[in-house]
Write a protein that holds these residues in place. Structure first.
Motif, PDB file in Angstrom:
ATOM      1  N   GLY A 157      41.361 -16.595  23.835  1.00  0.00           N
ATOM      2  CA  GLY A 157      41.051 -17.679  22.923  1.00  0.00           C
ATOM      3  C   GLY A 157      39.612 -18.143  23.038  1.00  0.00           C
ATOM      4  O   GLY A 157      38.928 -17.893  24.043  1.00  0.00           O
ATOM      5  N   THR A 158      39.134 -18.802  22.002  1.00  0.00           N
ATOM      6  CA  THR A 158      37.775 -19.325  21.982  1.00  0.00           C
ATOM      7  C   THR A 158      37.511 -20.197  23.213  1.00  0.00           C
ATOM      8  O   THR A 158      38.315 -21.049  23.560  1.00  0.00           O
ATOM      9  CB  THR A 158      37.560 -20.166  20.713  1.00  0.00           C
ATOM     10  OG1 THR A 158      37.870 -19.370  19.565  1.00  0.00           O
ATOM     11  CG2 THR A 158      36.119 -20.651  20.621  1.00  0.00           C
ATOM     12  N   GLY A 159      36.380 -19.947  23.864  1.00  0.00           N
ATOM     13  CA  GLY A 159      36.003 -20.749  25.019  1.00  0.00           C
ATOM     14  C   GLY A 159      36.626 -20.320  26.327  1.00  0.00           C
ATOM     15  O   GLY A 159      36.386 -20.939  27.362  1.00  0.00           O
ATOM     16  N   SER A 160      37.423 -19.241  26.308  1.00  0.00           N
ATOM     17  CA  SER A 160      38.069 -18.785  27.538  1.00  0.00           C
ATOM     18  C   SER A 160      37.084 -18.128  28.500  1.00  0.00           C
ATOM     19  O   SER A 160      37.322 -18.066  29.699  1.00  0.00           O
ATOM     20  CB  SER A 160      39.185 -17.788  27.210  1.00  0.00           C
ATOM     21  OG  SER A 160      38.639 -16.592  26.669  1.00  0.00           O
ATOM     22  N   GLY A 161      35.991 -17.592  27.946  1.00  0.00           N
ATOM     23  CA  GLY A 161      35.037 -16.864  28.767  1.00  0.00           C
ATOM     24  C   GLY A 161      35.452 -15.431  29.043  1.00  0.00           C
ATOM     25  O   GLY A 161      34.739 -14.705  29.744  1.00  0.00           O
ATOM     26  N   CYS A 162      36.593 -15.029  28.494  1.00  0.00           N
ATOM     27  CA  CYS A 162      37.086 -13.658  28.719  1.00  0.00           C
ATOM     28  C   CYS A 162      37.281 -12.931  27.391  1.00  0.00           C
ATOM     29  O   CYS A 162      36.443 -12.114  27.001  1.00  0.00           O
ATOM     30  CB  CYS A 162      38.396 -13.700  29.508  1.00  0.00           C
ATOM     31  SG  CYS A 162      38.259 -14.457  31.138  1.00  0.00           S
ATOM     32  N   TRP A 199      34.967 -17.129  16.552  1.00  0.00           N
ATOM     33  CA  TRP A 199      35.082 -15.967  17.431  1.00  0.00           C
ATOM     34  C   TRP A 199      34.908 -14.643  16.704  1.00  0.00           C
ATOM     35  O   TRP A 199      34.477 -13.663  17.289  1.00  0.00           O
ATOM     36  CB  TRP A 199      36.453 -15.961  18.132  1.00  0.00           C
ATOM     37  CG  TRP A 199      37.608 -15.907  17.172  1.00  0.00           C
ATOM     38  CD1 TRP A 199      38.303 -16.957  16.653  1.00  0.00           C
ATOM     39  CD2 TRP A 199      38.210 -14.742  16.601  1.00  0.00           C
ATOM     40  NE1 TRP A 199      39.280 -16.521  15.799  1.00  0.00           N
ATOM     41  CE2 TRP A 199      39.260 -15.178  15.759  1.00  0.00           C
ATOM     42  CE3 TRP A 199      37.979 -13.376  16.734  1.00  0.00           C
ATOM     43  CZ2 TRP A 199      40.057 -14.295  15.049  1.00  0.00           C
ATOM     44  CZ3 TRP A 199      38.780 -12.485  16.022  1.00  0.00           C
ATOM     45  CH2 TRP A 199      39.811 -12.952  15.193  1.00  0.00           C
ATOM     46  N   PHE A 200      35.205 -14.586  15.407  1.00  0.00           N
ATOM     47  CA  PHE A 200      35.169 -13.294  14.716  1.00  0.00           C
ATOM     48  C   PHE A 200      33.746 -12.938  14.297  1.00  0.00           C
ATOM     49  O   PHE A 200      33.038 -13.736  13.692  1.00  0.00           O
ATOM     50  CB  PHE A 200      36.068 -13.338  13.480  1.00  0.00           C
ATOM     51  CG  PHE A 200      36.113 -12.024  12.745  1.00  0.00           C
ATOM     52  CD1 PHE A 200      36.808 -10.952  13.265  1.00  0.00           C
ATOM     53  CD2 PHE A 200      35.436 -11.863  11.545  1.00  0.00           C
ATOM     54  CE1 PHE A 200      36.853  -9.739  12.592  1.00  0.00           C
ATOM     55  CE2 PHE A 200      35.476 -10.659  10.874  1.00  0.00           C
ATOM     56  CZ  PHE A 200      36.190  -9.594  11.397  1.00  0.00           C
ATOM     57  N   LYS A 207      32.828  -5.637  21.273  1.00  0.00           N
ATOM     58  CA  LYS A 207      33.549  -6.707  21.947  1.00  0.00           C
ATOM     59  C   LYS A 207      34.855  -7.021  21.219  1.00  0.00           C
ATOM     60  O   LYS A 207      35.905  -7.187  21.850  1.00  0.00           O
ATOM     61  CB  LYS A 207      32.655  -7.949  22.027  1.00  0.00           C
ATOM     62  CG  LYS A 207      33.341  -9.233  22.448  1.00  0.00           C
ATOM     63  CD  LYS A 207      33.827  -9.189  23.885  1.00  0.00           C
ATOM     64  CE  LYS A 207      34.352 -10.552  24.305  1.00  0.00           C
ATOM     65  NZ  LYS A 207      35.091 -10.484  25.593  1.00  0.00           N
ATOM     66  N   PHE A 208      34.793  -7.113  19.897  1.00  0.00           N
ATOM     67  CA  PHE A 208      35.989  -7.401  19.110  1.00  0.00           C
ATOM     68  C   PHE A 208      37.052  -6.321  19.323  1.00  0.00           C
ATOM     69  O   PHE A 208      38.231  -6.624  19.525  1.00  0.00           O
ATOM     70  CB  PHE A 208      35.631  -7.500  17.622  1.00  0.00           C
ATOM     71  CG  PHE A 208      36.827  -7.616  16.717  1.00  0.00           C
ATOM     72  CD1 PHE A 208      37.536  -8.805  16.627  1.00  0.00           C
ATOM     73  CD2 PHE A 208      37.246  -6.538  15.965  1.00  0.00           C
ATOM     74  CE1 PHE A 208      38.647  -8.916  15.796  1.00  0.00           C
ATOM     75  CE2 PHE A 208      38.357  -6.633  15.124  1.00  0.00           C
ATOM     76  CZ  PHE A 208      39.053  -7.829  15.046  1.00  0.00           C
ATOM     77  N   ILE A 209      36.641  -5.063  19.298  1.00  0.00           N
ATOM     78  CA  ILE A 209      37.599  -3.961  19.445  1.00  0.00           C
ATOM     79  C   ILE A 209      38.186  -3.941  20.851  1.00  0.00           C
ATOM     80  O   ILE A 209      39.401  -3.776  21.038  1.00  0.00           O
ATOM     81  CB  ILE A 209      36.932  -2.619  19.105  1.00  0.00           C
ATOM     82  CG1 ILE A 209      36.424  -2.627  17.660  1.00  0.00           C
ATOM     83  CG2 ILE A 209      37.924  -1.463  19.289  1.00  0.00           C
ATOM     84  CD1 ILE A 209      35.546  -1.442  17.299  1.00  0.00           C
ATOM     85  N   LYS A 210      37.343  -4.134  21.868  1.00  0.00           N
ATOM     86  CA  LYS A 210      37.850  -4.168  23.241  1.00  0.00           C
ATOM     87  C   LYS A 210      38.839  -5.313  23.427  1.00  0.00           C
ATOM     88  O   LYS A 210      39.866  -5.153  24.101  1.00  0.00           O
ATOM     89  CB  LYS A 210      36.688  -4.303  24.229  1.00  0.00           C
ATOM     90  CG  LYS A 210      35.891  -3.028  24.439  1.00  0.00           C
ATOM     91  CD  LYS A 210      34.969  -3.127  25.645  1.00  0.00           C
ATOM     92  CE  LYS A 210      33.924  -4.208  25.470  1.00  0.00           C
ATOM     93  NZ  LYS A 210      32.999  -4.256  26.635  1.00  0.00           N
ATOM     94  N   ASP A 211      38.534  -6.446  22.836  1.00  0.00           N
ATOM     95  CA  ASP A 211      39.435  -7.595  22.947  1.00  0.00           C
ATOM     96  C   ASP A 211      40.803  -7.288  22.357  1.00  0.00           C
ATOM     97  O   ASP A 211      41.832  -7.740  22.881  1.00  0.00           O
ATOM     98  CB  ASP A 211      38.835  -8.816  22.261  1.00  0.00           C
ATOM     99  CG  ASP A 211      37.747  -9.485  23.085  1.00  0.00           C
ATOM    100  OD1 ASP A 211      37.408  -8.956  24.178  1.00  0.00           O
ATOM    101  OD2 ASP A 211      37.219 -10.535  22.653  1.00  0.00           O
ATOM    102  N   ARG A 212      40.830  -6.522  21.251  1.00  0.00           N
ATOM    103  CA  ARG A 212      42.124  -6.164  20.664  1.00  0.00           C
ATOM    104  C   ARG A 212      42.956  -5.382  21.668  1.00  0.00           C
ATOM    105  O   ARG A 212      44.174  -5.565  21.773  1.00  0.00           O
ATOM    106  CB  ARG A 212      41.937  -5.325  19.391  1.00  0.00           C
ATOM    107  CG  ARG A 212      41.235  -5.984  18.225  1.00  0.00           C
ATOM    108  CD  ARG A 212      41.688  -7.379  17.933  1.00  0.00           C
ATOM    109  NE  ARG A 212      43.102  -7.499  17.622  1.00  0.00           N
ATOM    110  CZ  ARG A 212      43.729  -8.645  17.398  1.00  0.00           C
ATOM    111  NH1 ARG A 212      43.064  -9.777  17.465  1.00  0.00           N
ATOM    112  NH2 ARG A 212      45.009  -8.678  17.129  1.00  0.00           N
ATOM    113  N   GLY A 213      42.313  -4.501  22.425  1.00  0.00           N
ATOM    114  CA  GLY A 213      43.041  -3.734  23.437  1.00  0.00           C
ATOM    115  C   GLY A 213      43.647  -4.636  24.493  1.00  0.00           C
ATOM    116  O   GLY A 213      44.811  -4.462  24.891  1.00  0.00           O
TER     117      GLY A 213
END
Length: 264
Positions: A157-162, A199-200, A207-213
Protein backbone atom coordinates in the motif's frame (compact mmCIF):
# COMPACT_ATOMS: atom_id res chain seq x y z
CA UNK A 1 -27.81 -2.50 11.89
CA UNK A 2 -25.31 0.40 11.96
CA UNK A 3 -22.81 1.71 9.42
CA UNK A 4 -19.58 3.71 9.26
CA UNK A 5 -17.18 4.55 6.48
CA UNK A 6 -13.42 4.75 7.10
CA UNK A 7 -11.62 7.54 5.25
CA UNK A 8 -7.81 7.70 5.00
CA UNK A 9 -6.19 11.09 4.49
CA UNK A 10 -3.06 13.06 5.36
CA UNK A 11 -2.01 16.42 6.82
CA UNK A 12 -5.45 17.98 7.29
CA UNK A 13 -6.67 20.17 10.11
CA UNK A 14 -10.14 20.05 11.67
CA UNK A 15 -11.76 22.36 9.11
CA UNK A 16 -10.09 20.65 6.15
CA UNK A 17 -11.39 17.25 7.27
CA UNK A 18 -14.94 18.60 7.43
CA UNK A 19 -14.56 20.24 4.00
CA UNK A 20 -13.26 16.95 2.58
CA UNK A 21 -16.31 15.06 3.85
CA UNK A 22 -18.63 17.70 2.41
CA UNK A 23 -16.84 17.53 -0.96
CA UNK A 24 -17.17 13.73 -0.98
CA UNK A 25 -20.90 13.92 -0.12
CA UNK A 26 -20.45 11.86 3.06
CA UNK A 27 -23.35 12.51 5.43
CA UNK A 28 -23.26 9.25 7.42
CA UNK A 29 -21.18 8.25 10.44
CA UNK A 30 -17.50 7.97 9.64
CA UNK A 31 -14.01 7.31 10.97
CA UNK A 32 -11.31 9.57 9.55
CA UNK A 33 -7.70 8.44 9.94
CA UNK A 34 -5.63 11.58 9.40
CA UNK A 35 -1.89 10.83 9.22
CA UNK A 36 -0.16 14.01 10.31
CA UNK A 37 2.36 15.18 12.93
CA UNK A 38 0.23 14.77 16.07
CA UNK A 39 -1.46 11.98 18.02
CA UNK A 40 -4.94 12.70 19.37
CA UNK A 41 -8.59 12.18 18.49
CA UNK A 42 -11.85 14.11 18.47
CA UNK A 43 -15.54 13.41 18.00
CA UNK A 44 -17.92 15.70 16.15
CA UNK A 45 -21.69 15.13 16.32
CA UNK A 46 -24.01 17.31 14.30
CA UNK A 47 -27.08 16.89 12.09
CA UNK A 48 -27.34 13.22 13.06
CA UNK A 49 -23.81 12.47 11.87
CA UNK A 50 -21.02 11.21 14.10
CA UNK A 51 -17.49 11.92 12.85
CA UNK A 52 -14.57 10.38 14.72
CA UNK A 53 -11.20 11.78 13.68
CA UNK A 54 -7.96 10.06 14.66
CA UNK A 55 -4.86 12.19 14.15
CA UNK A 56 -1.79 9.96 14.04
CA UNK A 57 1.94 10.14 13.35
CA UNK A 58 1.88 6.66 11.80
CA UNK A 59 2.49 6.40 8.08
CA UNK A 60 1.17 4.03 5.44
CA UNK A 61 -2.25 3.35 3.95
CA UNK A 62 -2.49 -0.17 5.39
CA UNK A 63 -1.67 1.12 8.88
CA UNK A 64 -4.40 3.72 8.43
CA UNK A 65 -6.96 1.08 7.51
CA UNK A 66 -5.89 -1.22 10.31
CA UNK A 67 -6.41 1.63 12.76
CA UNK A 68 -9.91 2.07 11.35
CA UNK A 69 -10.66 -1.65 11.73
CA UNK A 70 -9.47 -1.58 15.35
CA UNK A 71 -11.66 1.42 16.17
CA UNK A 72 -14.77 0.45 14.20
CA UNK A 73 -17.95 0.66 16.27
CA UNK A 74 -20.62 -0.05 13.64
CA UNK A 75 -21.89 -3.39 12.35
CA UNK A 76 -20.81 -2.63 8.77
CA UNK A 77 -17.66 -0.76 7.72
CA UNK A 78 -16.85 0.58 4.26
CA UNK A 79 -13.34 1.45 3.11
CA UNK A 80 -13.04 4.92 1.59
CA UNK A 81 -10.46 7.44 0.46
CA UNK A 82 -10.14 11.21 0.26
CA UNK A 83 -10.54 11.65 -3.52
CA UNK A 84 -13.97 10.12 -4.16
CA UNK A 85 -17.58 11.22 -4.61
CA UNK A 86 -20.23 9.10 -2.89
CA UNK A 87 -23.74 8.90 -4.30
CA UNK A 88 -26.71 9.97 -2.21
CA UNK A 89 -27.86 7.30 0.26
CA UNK A 90 -24.93 5.02 -0.54
CA UNK A 91 -24.91 3.92 3.10
CA UNK A 92 -28.56 2.82 2.84
CA UNK A 93 -27.76 0.82 -0.32
CA UNK A 94 -24.98 -0.98 1.55
CA UNK A 95 -27.05 -1.68 4.66
CA UNK A 96 -29.98 -2.91 2.58
CA UNK A 97 -27.78 -5.52 0.91
CA UNK A 98 -26.48 -6.84 4.22
CA UNK A 99 -29.96 -6.88 5.74
CA UNK A 100 -31.22 -8.93 2.80
CA UNK A 101 -28.21 -11.27 2.77
CA UNK A 102 -27.37 -12.44 6.26
CA UNK A 103 -24.68 -14.79 4.87
CA UNK A 104 -22.52 -11.94 3.57
CA UNK A 105 -19.29 -11.19 5.44
CA UNK A 106 -17.71 -9.04 2.73
CA UNK A 107 -19.54 -7.22 -0.06
CA UNK A 108 -17.87 -5.47 -3.00
CA UNK A 109 -20.05 -2.81 -4.57
CA UNK A 110 -20.02 -1.41 -8.09
CA UNK A 111 -18.56 2.03 -8.83
CA UNK A 112 -17.99 4.50 -11.64
CA UNK A 113 -14.34 4.47 -12.60
CA UNK A 114 -12.43 6.03 -15.48
CA UNK A 115 -10.10 3.09 -15.84
CA UNK A 116 -12.23 -0.05 -15.66
CA UNK A 117 -15.74 -1.44 -15.48
CA UNK A 118 -17.17 -4.05 -13.15
CA UNK A 119 -19.75 -6.85 -13.49
CA UNK A 120 -23.38 -5.98 -14.18
CA UNK A 121 -24.90 -8.81 -12.11
CA UNK A 122 -24.91 -9.71 -8.43
CA UNK A 123 -22.92 -12.82 -7.59
CA UNK A 124 -20.74 -14.64 -5.12
CA UNK A 125 -17.07 -13.92 -5.75
CA UNK A 126 -14.55 -16.54 -6.78
CA UNK A 127 -11.01 -16.44 -5.46
CA UNK A 128 -9.32 -15.72 -8.77
CA UNK A 129 -11.34 -12.55 -9.41
CA UNK A 130 -10.40 -10.91 -6.10
CA UNK A 131 -7.30 -9.36 -7.68
CA UNK A 132 -9.55 -7.21 -9.88
CA UNK A 133 -11.36 -5.20 -7.21
CA UNK A 134 -10.23 -1.98 -5.55
CA UNK A 135 -10.50 -0.78 -1.98
CA UNK A 136 -13.30 1.78 -2.41
CA UNK A 137 -15.66 -1.03 -3.44
CA UNK A 138 -15.09 -2.97 -0.24
CA UNK A 139 -17.40 -3.23 2.77
CA UNK A 140 -17.19 -5.64 5.70
CA UNK A 141 -19.27 -7.10 8.47
CA UNK A 142 -17.03 -5.93 11.31
CA UNK A 143 -17.70 -8.90 13.58
CA UNK A 144 -16.64 -11.34 10.83
CA UNK A 145 -13.34 -9.50 10.33
CA UNK A 146 -12.53 -8.98 13.99
CA UNK A 147 -13.23 -12.53 15.14
CA UNK A 148 -10.84 -13.83 12.46
CA UNK A 149 -8.17 -11.27 13.47
CA UNK A 150 -7.89 -10.10 9.86
CA UNK A 151 -5.92 -6.98 9.00
CA UNK A 152 -4.24 -5.28 6.05
CA UNK A 153 -0.69 -6.39 5.23
CA UNK A 154 1.45 -3.38 6.16
CA UNK A 155 4.20 -4.26 3.67
CA UNK A 156 1.76 -3.23 0.93
CA UNK A 157 0.00 0.00 0.00
CA UNK A 158 0.92 3.64 -0.45
CA UNK A 159 3.45 4.78 2.14
CA UNK A 160 4.46 1.25 3.15
CA UNK A 161 8.02 1.75 1.91
CA UNK A 162 7.91 -1.70 0.30
CA UNK A 163 5.20 -2.41 -2.27
CA UNK A 164 3.04 0.48 -3.42
CA UNK A 165 -0.34 -1.21 -3.95
CA UNK A 166 -2.31 -4.42 -3.63
CA UNK A 167 -3.16 -4.21 0.08
CA UNK A 168 -6.89 -4.55 -0.59
CA UNK A 169 -6.46 -7.60 -2.84
CA UNK A 170 -4.30 -9.36 -0.26
CA UNK A 171 -6.83 -8.50 2.43
CA UNK A 172 -9.68 -9.93 0.34
CA UNK A 173 -7.61 -13.07 -0.32
CA UNK A 174 -7.00 -13.43 3.43
CA UNK A 175 -10.74 -13.05 4.00
CA UNK A 176 -11.37 -15.84 1.50
CA UNK A 177 -8.75 -18.11 3.07
CA UNK A 178 -10.37 -17.55 6.49
CA UNK A 179 -13.75 -18.66 5.11
CA UNK A 180 -15.42 -15.26 4.84
CA UNK A 181 -18.32 -15.27 2.39
CA UNK A 182 -17.60 -12.64 -0.25
CA UNK A 183 -20.23 -11.22 -2.59
CA UNK A 184 -20.40 -8.63 -5.35
CA UNK A 185 -23.33 -6.19 -5.70
CA UNK A 186 -23.99 -4.39 -8.98
CA UNK A 187 -25.36 -1.25 -7.29
CA UNK A 188 -23.05 1.74 -7.68
CA UNK A 189 -22.11 3.61 -4.53
CA UNK A 190 -19.19 5.83 -5.50
CA UNK A 191 -17.34 7.58 -8.32
CA UNK A 192 -13.57 7.95 -8.50
CA UNK A 193 -12.69 11.51 -9.43
CA UNK A 194 -10.06 12.27 -12.10
CA UNK A 195 -6.59 12.86 -10.73
CA UNK A 196 -3.09 11.49 -10.37
CA UNK A 197 -2.68 8.20 -8.57
CA UNK A 198 -0.44 8.21 -5.54
CA UNK A 199 1.15 4.91 -6.58
CA UNK A 200 0.43 4.06 -10.22
CA UNK A 201 3.02 5.12 -12.78
CA UNK A 202 2.47 2.94 -15.84
CA UNK A 203 2.32 -0.70 -16.82
CA UNK A 204 5.77 -0.55 -18.43
CA UNK A 205 7.50 0.32 -15.16
CA UNK A 206 9.77 -2.26 -13.53
CA UNK A 207 8.72 -1.38 -9.99
CA UNK A 208 5.02 -1.70 -10.85
CA UNK A 209 5.54 -5.12 -12.46
CA UNK A 210 7.70 -6.43 -9.61
CA UNK A 211 5.10 -5.26 -7.11
CA UNK A 212 2.44 -7.29 -8.93
CA UNK A 213 4.56 -10.39 -8.36
CA UNK A 214 4.82 -9.69 -4.63
CA UNK A 215 1.07 -9.02 -4.44
CA UNK A 216 0.12 -12.23 -6.22
CA UNK A 217 2.44 -14.33 -4.07
CA UNK A 218 1.06 -12.75 -0.89
CA UNK A 219 -2.44 -13.55 -2.13
CA UNK A 220 -1.75 -17.20 -2.92
CA UNK A 221 1.37 -19.32 -3.18
CA UNK A 222 -0.64 -21.96 -5.05
CA UNK A 223 -2.16 -19.64 -7.66
CA UNK A 224 0.93 -17.42 -8.01
CA UNK A 225 2.04 -18.98 -11.36
CA UNK A 226 -1.45 -18.62 -12.80
CA UNK A 227 -1.83 -15.04 -11.57
CA UNK A 228 1.45 -13.82 -13.05
CA UNK A 229 0.91 -15.56 -16.39
CA UNK A 230 -2.63 -14.17 -16.67
CA UNK A 231 -1.37 -10.66 -15.87
CA UNK A 232 1.54 -10.83 -18.33
CA UNK A 233 -0.58 -12.26 -21.14
CA UNK A 234 -3.66 -10.08 -20.62
CA UNK A 235 -1.60 -6.87 -20.45
CA UNK A 236 1.10 -7.79 -22.97
CA UNK A 237 0.45 -4.71 -25.12
CA UNK A 238 0.43 -2.32 -22.17
CA UNK A 239 3.62 -3.85 -20.78
CA UNK A 240 5.71 -3.14 -23.89
CA UNK A 241 8.68 -2.84 -24.33
CA UNK A 242 8.76 -5.67 -21.79
CA UNK A 243 7.98 -9.05 -23.31
CA UNK A 244 5.75 -11.60 -21.60
CA UNK A 245 8.85 -13.51 -20.48
CA UNK A 246 10.54 -10.39 -19.10
CA UNK A 247 7.35 -9.43 -17.24
CA UNK A 248 7.17 -12.92 -15.73
CA UNK A 249 10.81 -12.63 -14.69
CA UNK A 250 10.19 -9.28 -13.00
CA UNK A 251 7.18 -10.62 -11.10
CA UNK A 252 9.23 -13.58 -9.89
CA UNK A 253 11.81 -11.07 -8.71
CA UNK A 254 9.06 -9.24 -6.82
CA UNK A 255 8.15 -12.51 -5.12
CA UNK A 256 11.77 -13.00 -4.05
CA UNK A 257 11.94 -9.46 -2.68
CA UNK A 258 8.79 -10.06 -0.65
CA UNK A 259 10.18 -13.32 0.75
CA UNK A 260 13.37 -11.51 1.73
CA UNK A 261 11.40 -8.81 3.57
CA UNK A 262 9.28 -11.26 5.59
CA UNK A 263 12.20 -13.61 6.28
CA UNK A 264 12.60 -14.00 10.07
Amino acid sequence: MTFEIAISTMHKNHDEVLEMLKHENIKCDCIVINQCDEDYSEIIEENGQKIRIFYTTERGLSKSRNMALCNAMADILAIGDDDLFYYDDFDKIILNYYECNSKADVVLFNMDDLYKTFPSKNRKCTFLELSGYISMEATFRVSAIQKRFLKFNEFFGTGSGCFNSGEENIFLADCYHKKCRIFYCKDKIVKRLPGDSSWFTSFNDEKFIKDRGAIYYAMSKIFFPLYIFRFAFKNRKKLKPFSIFKSLSLMRKGKREYLQIIKP
